[in-house]
Design a protein around this motif. Sequence first.
Motif, PDB file in Angstrom:
ATOM      1  N   GLN A 233       1.100  -1.280   0.041  1.00 44.20           N
ATOM      2  CA  GLN A 233      -0.277   0.197  -0.314  1.00 44.20           C
ATOM      3  C   GLN A 233       0.550   1.066   0.014  1.00 44.20           C
ATOM      4  OE1 GLN A 233      -2.654  -0.203   3.160  1.00 44.20           O
ATOM      5  NE2 GLN A 233      -3.225   2.718   3.413  1.00 44.20           N
ATOM      6  N   VAL A 234       0.387   2.296  -0.962  1.00 48.68           N
ATOM      7  CA  VAL A 234       1.494   3.662  -1.135  1.00 48.68           C
ATOM      8  C   VAL A 234       1.038   4.251   0.123  1.00 48.68           C
ATOM      9  CG1 VAL A 234       1.185   5.827  -1.944  1.00 48.68           C
ATOM     10  CG2 VAL A 234       1.543   3.756  -3.631  1.00 48.68           C
ATOM     11  N   ILE A 235       2.627   4.609   1.207  1.00 42.03           N
ATOM     12  CA  ILE A 235       1.955   5.083   2.455  1.00 42.03           C
ATOM     13  C   ILE A 235       2.900   6.964   2.243  1.00 42.03           C
ATOM     14  CG2 ILE A 235       2.222   3.244   3.851  1.00 42.03           C
ATOM     15  CD1 ILE A 235       5.360   3.805   4.408  1.00 42.03           C
ATOM     16  N   GLY A 236       3.043   7.321   1.178  1.00 48.81           N
ATOM     17  CA  GLY A 236       4.258   8.418   0.944  1.00 48.81           C
ATOM     18  C   GLY A 236       4.529   8.615  -0.543  1.00 48.81           C
ATOM     19  N   TYR A 237       5.589   9.674  -0.537  1.00 50.31           N
ATOM     20  CA  TYR A 237       6.068   9.478  -1.441  1.00 50.31           C
ATOM     21  C   TYR A 237       7.554  10.591  -1.259  1.00 50.31           C
ATOM     22  CZ  TYR A 237       1.584   9.612  -3.160  1.00 50.31           C
ATOM     23  OH  TYR A 237      -0.355   8.884  -3.343  1.00 50.31           O
ATOM     24  N   VAL A 238       8.327  10.245  -2.425  1.00 48.05           N
ATOM     25  CA  VAL A 238       9.911  10.498  -2.412  1.00 48.05           C
ATOM     26  C   VAL A 238       9.714  12.110  -2.286  1.00 48.05           C
ATOM     27  CG1 VAL A 238      11.817  10.391  -3.502  1.00 48.05           C
ATOM     28  CG2 VAL A 238       9.918   8.549  -3.195  1.00 48.05           C
ATOM     29  N   GLY A 239      10.166  12.306  -1.454  1.00 48.19           N
ATOM     30  CA  GLY A 239      10.506  14.148  -1.430  1.00 48.19           C
ATOM     31  C   GLY A 239      12.715  14.688  -0.979  1.00 48.19           C
ATOM     32  N   SER A 240      12.213  15.314  -0.134  1.00 51.82           N
ATOM     33  CA  SER A 240      14.126  15.622  -0.079  1.00 51.82           C
ATOM     34  C   SER A 240      14.084  17.130   1.759  1.00 51.82           C
ATOM     35  CB  SER A 240      14.630  16.878  -1.195  1.00 51.82           C
ATOM     36  OG  SER A 240      15.917  16.879  -0.741  1.00 51.82           O
ATOM     37  N   THR A 241      12.170  15.797   2.377  1.00 55.78           N
ATOM     38  CA  THR A 241      12.461  17.029   3.742  1.00 55.78           C
ATOM     39  C   THR A 241      13.275  16.621   4.570  1.00 55.78           C
ATOM     40  OG1 THR A 241      10.907  15.670   4.025  1.00 55.78           O
ATOM     41  CG2 THR A 241      10.091  17.212   2.853  1.00 55.78           C
ATOM     42  N   GLY A 242      14.058  17.670   5.700  1.00 51.46           N
ATOM     43  CA  GLY A 242      15.052  17.522   6.497  1.00 51.46           C
ATOM     44  C   GLY A 242      16.152  17.812   6.274  1.00 51.46           C
ATOM     45  N   MET A 243      17.338  16.954   7.039  1.00 49.23           N
ATOM     46  CA  MET A 243      18.613  16.958   6.646  1.00 49.23           C
ATOM     47  C   MET A 243      18.816  15.532   5.334  1.00 49.23           C
ATOM     48  SD  MET A 243      20.053  16.986   9.848  1.00 49.23           S
ATOM     49  CE  MET A 243      22.148  16.527   9.501  1.00 49.23           C
ATOM     50  N   SER A 244      18.983  16.705   3.363  1.00 51.81           N
ATOM     51  CA  SER A 244      18.679  16.100   3.112  1.00 51.81           C
ATOM     52  C   SER A 244      19.248  17.187   1.473  1.00 51.81           C
ATOM     53  CB  SER A 244      17.535  15.512   2.256  1.00 51.81           C
ATOM     54  OG  SER A 244      17.402  14.730   0.668  1.00 51.81           O
ATOM     55  N   THR A 245      20.417  16.138   0.685  1.00 53.51           N
ATOM     56  CA  THR A 245      20.834  17.088  -0.191  1.00 53.51           C
ATOM     57  C   THR A 245      20.018  16.412  -1.311  1.00 53.51           C
ATOM     58  OG1 THR A 245      22.515  15.044  -0.861  1.00 53.51           O
ATOM     59  CG2 THR A 245      22.707  16.991   0.906  1.00 53.51           C
ATOM     60  N   GLY A 246      19.534  15.773  -1.102  1.00 55.57           N
ATOM     61  CA  GLY A 246      18.132  15.514  -2.880  1.00 55.57           C
ATOM     62  C   GLY A 246      16.961  14.592  -2.670  1.00 55.57           C
ATOM     63  N   PRO A 247      16.236  14.771  -3.610  1.00 56.05           N
ATOM     64  CA  PRO A 247      15.165  13.647  -3.065  1.00 56.05           C
ATOM     65  C   PRO A 247      15.257  11.678  -3.105  1.00 56.05           C
ATOM     66  CG  PRO A 247      15.426  14.441  -5.430  1.00 56.05           C
ATOM     67  CD  PRO A 247      16.227  15.449  -4.768  1.00 56.05           C
ATOM     68  N   HIS A 248      15.448  11.459  -2.396  1.00 56.17           N
ATOM     69  CA  HIS A 248      15.418  10.160  -2.457  1.00 56.17           C
ATOM     70  C   HIS A 248      14.839   9.696  -0.800  1.00 56.17           C
ATOM     71  CE1 HIS A 248      18.073  11.674   1.262  1.00 56.17           C
ATOM     72  NE2 HIS A 248      18.335  10.699   2.033  1.00 56.17           N
TER      73      HIS A 248
END
Length: 495
Positions: free
Chosen positions: A403-418
């Motif tokens: 089941q889909v629970i969310g979608y890839v992003g770059s929130t928080g301490m992140s340097t790129g979408p993953h």
Amino acid sequence: MTHPDLPTDRQKNDLVRQGNLRAAARNTANEGAHVDPSDVAAQRFSFNGRWTRRDWAHASLFATLGALVVAMVPGFSNAMPEIDLAPPQLTTMALPLPPLSKAATARQPAESWHMVTVESGQTLGAIFEAEGIPAATLQKLLDATQDKQALTRLRPGAMLGFDLGQDGTLRALRYDRNESQRVVLSLDGDNVVERVIERPIEVRTAVITGTVGRSLFHAARKQGLSGATINKLTDDIFQYDIDFSKDVTANDRFSVVVEQHWREGELIRTGDVAAAVFTAKGKPFTAVRFERDGKAEYFTAEGRPLKKSFIRSPIQYARLSSRFGARRHPVLGTMRMHKGVDYAARTGTPIMAAGDARVVSAGWQGGYGNTVVLDHGRGYTTLYAHMSRIAGLRRGQSVKQGQVIGYVGSTGMSTGPHLHYEFRINGVHRNPLQHTMPPPEPLSGPMLAQFRQQTAPALQRIRELEDIIYATVPAQPTEEDTQVAAADAAPDKRG
């Protein structure tokens, strides 16, 4: 018998020759005198009443040549007729055609269908208006058919056929009630005549095979598999054993048994996958469809369920960008333990639950950004971080595997979408790429016997096809191999 008193031919020729010689002598004696050329010619060609053999030969030759000329001249005259170069004179005449019979005059014109594809948001009234057909005609058709509700709620991609006269008036409307029935509504004055055309559907079992090449999706589509079938293989059947983002190479191959539904020579639908074999890096993975307790599931050839407690990767078609273990933090720049794995993907890529679970938390968690934590029971939990958004989950909610629970992003301490994915057992972080769950219990007893009976034909068809297409030719033995084999076969003479 020759008479002795009469001269012979030879004697006659000698007399003629002696006469010619005497004449020549007289001409020589009279040299210097004027001689008439005609007299000489007359003397030379004088005829004394007797024919020699030479005369008869010359006469025969000239007679033969004359006969040939007489025979050939008429042929030339017939073979070369006179050519008249003057253009022929053409005359045009108007001929009256016979009048048509009453039956031919009353005959209806042939149907000529104009097909229209329904677009998204388009209504039947808008289509009729675009075709120049009055709304009253549309209402008359709707009142005369039992498919009024279906016609007023057309799906995008549906096909409508219009039979229009030369003056633009509607003669008939055609549409598909379902896959096997086509309805034709014909207008006969103020009446509407409904005609149902049965279109039988033929179900065929097909075996489709191919190699992955540069792209599994494009290779499978080229071989005839639908997009839904390909997603079934990757996102459902083999998701527990194969990580299609990193476990598949160009030389890997797939073989699938599917049911194809054909209508009038056209493939309209592909049914469920009856069996499939995916060979990844030389290792074959087998899946066979079997209904247990009224529910369709996929099993291995030995009857063990393919569905496991956890799927290999919670995100499809993503690149593994960071592994489990010590590393330098990309933001802080310090060496620290990376307690999960990272999957690089585009923003908005769906993230799936690794297994059946209950939502522990869904929200912001400091450096993790938007994060979801799931409890799978028996001490197993998973974490999904850096999401662009969460799929409307709340604490305590139950979710299903995949089941889909969310979608890839770059929130928080992140340097790129993953996606940052963690796997824990009793609170201890484990490498999700290496940890394996115990396999589920296989079928047994009468259920296993029924499974083998039902699934054996499909697996046999795959084996036969792969043996034909992917059979390897055995290498020819070299001279060295032959000598070694001969030495091994020779008896040992050592005492």
